[in-house]
Write a protein that holds these residues in place. Structure first.
Motif, mmCIF file in Angstrom:
data_model
loop_
_atom_site.group_PDB
_atom_site.id
_atom_site.type_symbol
_atom_site.label_atom_id
_atom_site.label_comp_id
_atom_site.label_asym_id
_atom_site.label_seq_id
_atom_site.Cartn_x
_atom_site.Cartn_y
_atom_site.Cartn_z
ATOM 1 N N MET A 1 0.931 -1.181 0.066
ATOM 2 C CA MET A 1 -0.097 -0.087 -0.031
ATOM 3 C C MET A 1 0.763 1.140 -0.102
ATOM 4 N N THR A 2 0.537 2.182 -0.627
ATOM 5 C CA THR A 2 1.187 3.519 -0.672
ATOM 6 C C THR A 2 0.629 4.576 -0.040
ATOM 7 N N ALA A 3 1.165 5.155 0.924
ATOM 8 C CA ALA A 3 0.644 6.284 1.557
ATOM 9 C C ALA A 3 0.400 7.719 0.705
ATOM 10 N N THR A 4 -0.641 8.250 0.944
ATOM 11 C CA THR A 4 -0.860 9.362 -0.078
ATOM 12 C C THR A 4 -1.115 10.739 0.681
ATOM 13 N N VAL A 5 -0.724 10.660 2.026
ATOM 14 C CA VAL A 5 -0.670 11.881 2.734
ATOM 15 C C VAL A 5 0.638 12.652 2.532
ATOM 16 N N PRO A 6 0.545 14.166 2.425
ATOM 17 C CA PRO A 6 1.720 14.696 2.434
ATOM 18 C C PRO A 6 2.650 14.559 3.512
ATOM 19 N N ALA A 7 4.069 14.883 3.436
ATOM 20 C CA ALA A 7 4.772 14.941 4.555
ATOM 21 C C ALA A 7 4.177 15.800 5.543
ATOM 22 N N VAL A 8 4.538 15.568 6.955
ATOM 23 C CA VAL A 8 4.238 16.422 7.925
ATOM 24 C C VAL A 8 5.349 16.165 8.907
ATOM 25 N N PRO A 9 5.431 17.286 9.807
ATOM 26 C CA PRO A 9 6.392 17.200 11.100
ATOM 27 C C PRO A 9 5.900 15.950 11.887
ATOM 28 N N ALA A 10 7.010 15.302 12.524
ATOM 29 C CA ALA A 10 6.753 14.213 13.308
ATOM 30 C C ALA A 10 5.620 14.609 14.505
ATOM 31 N N HIS A 11 5.765 15.884 15.017
ATOM 32 C CA HIS A 11 4.850 16.181 15.912
ATOM 33 C C HIS A 11 3.278 16.590 15.758
ATOM 34 N N SER A 12 3.042 16.688 14.520
ATOM 35 C CA SER A 12 1.886 17.361 14.081
ATOM 36 C C SER A 12 0.842 16.310 13.633
ATOM 37 N N GLY A 51 -3.646 12.082 18.889
ATOM 38 C CA GLY A 51 -3.369 11.894 17.475
ATOM 39 C C GLY A 51 -1.615 11.275 17.612
ATOM 40 N N GLU A 52 -1.175 11.239 18.622
ATOM 41 C CA GLU A 52 0.167 10.986 19.001
ATOM 42 C C GLU A 52 0.390 9.583 18.835
ATOM 43 N N PHE A 53 1.527 8.982 18.473
ATOM 44 C CA PHE A 53 2.179 7.805 18.063
ATOM 45 C C PHE A 53 3.268 7.718 19.134
ATOM 46 N N THR A 54 2.771 6.992 20.435
ATOM 47 C CA THR A 54 4.038 7.062 21.639
ATOM 48 C C THR A 54 4.229 5.593 21.766
ATOM 49 N N ALA A 55 5.631 5.104 21.785
ATOM 50 C CA ALA A 55 6.055 3.814 21.841
ATOM 51 C C ALA A 55 6.757 3.795 23.355
ATOM 52 N N ILE A 56 6.902 2.707 23.919
ATOM 53 C CA ILE A 56 7.360 2.153 25.138
ATOM 54 C C ILE A 56 8.094 1.105 25.029
ATOM 55 N N VAL A 57 9.331 1.397 25.577
ATOM 56 C CA VAL A 57 10.231 0.486 25.616
ATOM 57 C C VAL A 57 11.056 0.256 27.019
ATOM 58 N N GLY A 58 11.841 -0.756 27.181
ATOM 59 C CA GLY A 58 12.478 -1.104 28.243
ATOM 60 C C GLY A 58 12.732 -2.365 28.623
ATOM 61 N N PRO A 59 13.381 -2.909 29.636
ATOM 62 C CA PRO A 59 13.690 -4.300 29.916
ATOM 63 C C PRO A 59 12.464 -5.123 30.330
ATOM 64 N N SER A 60 12.707 -6.469 30.104
ATOM 65 C CA SER A 60 11.713 -7.306 30.684
ATOM 66 C C SER A 60 11.406 -7.104 32.061
ATOM 67 N N GLN A 197 0.978 3.601 7.633
ATOM 68 C CA GLN A 197 0.206 4.061 6.607
ATOM 69 C C GLN A 197 -1.200 4.363 6.963
ATOM 70 N N THR A 198 -1.638 3.268 7.820
ATOM 71 C CA THR A 198 -2.965 3.457 8.270
ATOM 72 C C THR A 198 -3.051 4.670 9.235
ATOM 73 N N TRP A 199 -2.154 4.764 10.258
ATOM 74 C CA TRP A 199 -2.133 5.726 11.137
ATOM 75 C C TRP A 199 -1.799 7.184 10.531
ATOM 76 N N GLU A 200 -1.256 7.317 9.449
ATOM 77 C CA GLU A 200 -1.161 8.734 8.558
ATOM 78 C C GLU A 200 -2.749 8.917 8.098
ATOM 79 N N ARG A 201 -3.181 7.977 7.721
ATOM 80 C CA ARG A 201 -4.648 8.152 7.178
ATOM 81 C C ARG A 201 -5.725 8.664 8.433
#
Length: 283
Positions: A1-12, A51-60, A197-201
């Motif tokens: 699948m190809t994303a069709t949204v324009p480039a946007v800043p990472a925090h917008s 609208g934010e995409f936040t990841a959580i990492v860390g040791p088991s 791609q789904t999140w961008e849409r």
């Protein structure tokens, strides 16, 4: 699948400066047991903007999965609270979609019926239910398998079905706990791109738990690094890479530098030893 949204800043538009959709307020989780039990989470404070995409990492053992389960309303905190749009979370609800590492599909239902399941439970009219399910089946690339049973699907296709089901219920936030952890590296990479791609849409809020540093850098606009004993937020790493992100993003010097920074942060959060009593607790 190809994303069709324009480039946007990472925090917008989903910037941490925006009003919080979900907030952890001094959230503590203690599991009782021998010798006083074990504190999985110790006073977590975290805001995630709409609208934010936040990841959580860390040791088991640092409490990542416990934190997500509390947000989902599947586990009650010992003290503190979680607010969703300013209201306390008191149990599971349709405003939160949950995707686990295990696909949790109903084996006797087709892809379409699995995606429609939450909508049927919510008594969405049949025509609207079918329309919404088909939209997300198409979006995750399963149009040719809408009438297939889960047993005929690959692991990656099952997880795409689980993601489509979560989206179709129209949640305010997606809570994803190692959703690609059981997949091979090629399928995992493909699904990471498709998820973005789904999140961008759709621009749904995503809280994503992973052990994979590369995955966190590629997907998220912000990465929360947790440490254990008890589980706590050790550091926040901003990911200022513009969206949309592609395979070429992984080859840039900026990506490599961020991956190295995050990897070092995770390494510093690792405990030097771990008591056997903690081994069975949630990640």
């Amino acid at each position: 699948m190809t994303a069709t949204v324009p480039a946007v800043p990472a925090h917008s538009p989903g910037s941490p400066d925006s009003p919080a959709l979900i907030s952890f307020r001094d959230t503590v989780k203690h599991f009782p047991g021998p010798d006083g039990g074990f504190t999985a989470l110790g006073g977590i404070g975290l805001d995630v903007a709409e609208g934010e995409f936040t990841a959580i990492v860390g040791p088991s053992g640092c409490g990542k999965s416990t934190l997500l389960a509390i947000a989902a309303g599947l586990v009650e905190p010992t003290s503190g609270e979680v607010l969703l749009d300013g209201r306390p979370v008191s149990g599971p609800g349709p405003d939160r979609g949950v995707v686990f590492q295990q696909y949790a599909l109903f084996p006797w239902l087709t892809v379409r019926a699995n995606v429609e399941f939450g909508l049927r439970t919510a008594r969405v009219p049949r025509a609207e239910r079918r329309r919404r399910a088909q939209h997300y089946i198409d979006l995750v690339g399963l149009a040719d398998f809408a009438d297939a049973l889960p047993k005929t699907l690959s692991g990656g296709m099952k997880q795409r079905c689980a993601i489509a089901r979560a989206y179709a219920a129209d949640p305010r936030i997606l809570l994803m706990d190692e959703p690609f952890g059981a997949l091979d590296s090629l399928t995992r990479s493909q699904l990471q791109e498709q998820l973005l791609q789904t999140w961008e849409r759709e621009r749904r809020t995503v809280l994503f738990v992973t052990h994979d540093v590369d995955e966190a850098v590629f997907l998220a606009s912000r990465v929360i690094v947790m440490a254990s004993r008890p589980g706590r937020i050790d550091r926040t790493v901003e990911i200022p890479l513009p969206y949309p992100r592609t395979r070429a993003t992984r080859l840039t010097a900026e990506f490599t530098a961020l991956r190295t920074e995050l990897w070092q942060a995770v390494q510093r959060s690792e405990p030097t030893a771990r008591p056997a009593s903690e081994a069975t607790q949630e990640n």
